[in-house]
Motif scaffolding. Sequence first.
Motif, PDB file in Angstrom:
ATOM      1  N   ILE A  30       0.836  -1.205   0.000  1.00 12.92           N
ATOM      2  CA  ILE A  30       0.000   0.000   0.000  1.00 12.92           C
ATOM      3  C   ILE A  30       0.871   1.256   0.000  1.00 12.92           C
ATOM      4  N   LEU A  31       1.945   1.228   0.813  1.00 13.54           N
ATOM      5  CA  LEU A  31       2.850   2.381   0.851  1.00 13.54           C
ATOM      6  C   LEU A  31       3.501   2.625  -0.507  1.00 13.54           C
ATOM      7  N   ILE A  32       3.916   1.524  -1.174  1.00 10.75           N
ATOM      8  CA  ILE A  32       4.552   1.655  -2.487  1.00 10.75           C
ATOM      9  C   ILE A  32       3.569   2.237  -3.505  1.00 10.75           C
ATOM     10  N   VAL A  33       2.318   1.679  -3.495  1.00 12.28           N
ATOM     11  CA  VAL A  33       1.287   2.166  -4.424  1.00 12.28           C
ATOM     12  C   VAL A  33       0.985   3.642  -4.142  1.00 12.28           C
ATOM     13  N   PHE A  34       0.868   3.957  -2.848  1.00 11.45           N
ATOM     14  CA  PHE A  34       0.582   5.334  -2.457  1.00 11.45           C
ATOM     15  C   PHE A  34       1.693   6.269  -2.946  1.00 11.45           C
ATOM     16  N   LEU A  37       1.314   6.754  -6.683  1.00 11.05           N
ATOM     17  CA  LEU A  37       0.194   7.652  -6.977  1.00 11.05           C
ATOM     18  C   LEU A  37       0.575   9.112  -6.731  1.00 11.05           C
ATOM     19  N   ILE A  38       1.315   9.344  -5.635  1.00 12.43           N
ATOM     20  CA  ILE A  38       1.769  10.716  -5.344  1.00 12.43           C
ATOM     21  C   ILE A  38       2.707  11.206  -6.439  1.00 12.43           C
ATOM     22  N   ALA A  39       3.627  10.329  -6.864  1.00 13.05           N
ATOM     23  CA  ALA A  39       4.571  10.707  -7.921  1.00 13.05           C
ATOM     24  C   ALA A  39       3.828  11.011  -9.226  1.00 13.05           C
ATOM     25  N   LEU A  40       2.811  10.187  -9.558  1.00 15.55           N
ATOM     26  CA  LEU A  40       2.027  10.420 -10.770  1.00 15.55           C
ATOM     27  C   LEU A  40       1.253  11.725 -10.676  1.00 15.55           C
ATOM     28  N   ALA A  41       0.698  11.999  -9.483  1.00 17.51           N
ATOM     29  CA  ALA A  41      -0.065  13.245  -9.299  1.00 17.51           C
ATOM     30  C   ALA A  41       0.839  14.464  -9.473  1.00 17.51           C
TER      31      ALA A  41
END
Length: 203
Positions: A30-34, A37-41
């Motif tokens: 979850i931390l990796i996905v999160f 997602l932050i990097a993509l945003a």
Amino acid sequence: MPSIFHRLRKKLLEENKIKSYLTYAIGEIILIVFGILIALAINNWNQNRILKEKEQFYLEGLKGEFEQSKIKLENLIEVNRLNYEESKKLASFVHNPNKPEEKELSEMLYNAFSFDINYYPNNSLLEELMNSGGLKNISNANLRKYLTAWDSRIQVIHRQENSLREQREKMLDIFRSDNASIKTILDLAGVSTNEMGIKNSSQ
């Protein structure tokens, strides 16, 4: 040197705490996905910022071009209005027994035929955007539609101008013949000496 997470995973497996390990593994995923997602945003925000800056640059450039084109159009409207007024004066003498003096006639002919009637708007940036596909950077759909249609509108105007130019050339051909003299018109209109700096003809 093993990381903290690596040591924690190893310890949980050694102590045979499968449930705790799975909970930890899911949390780590979850931390990796999160993080992704932050990097993509952040990347999307940065890309949108770049596109907005590019759009603003294009809009300011187009605004400047159309302002210059408007000034050209206003000047041309005034020139064509004068051409039209002088042409009406000339036409009024066709069946009028009171013919103008040759000097007055020359001035009217000069004013009616000597000025350019064509409209040449500033389109360099717009043409570049259309040729490069840069119009897609304009977010306003209505504005894109008007910009795309602008060239076809100008082409219609140019066809009308070409038709009028042909008629003007036919009229000027009369004064290029042996029975008339453009130089006489320029002399009597005061153009030869005042604007061209040449002497009037003796004949």
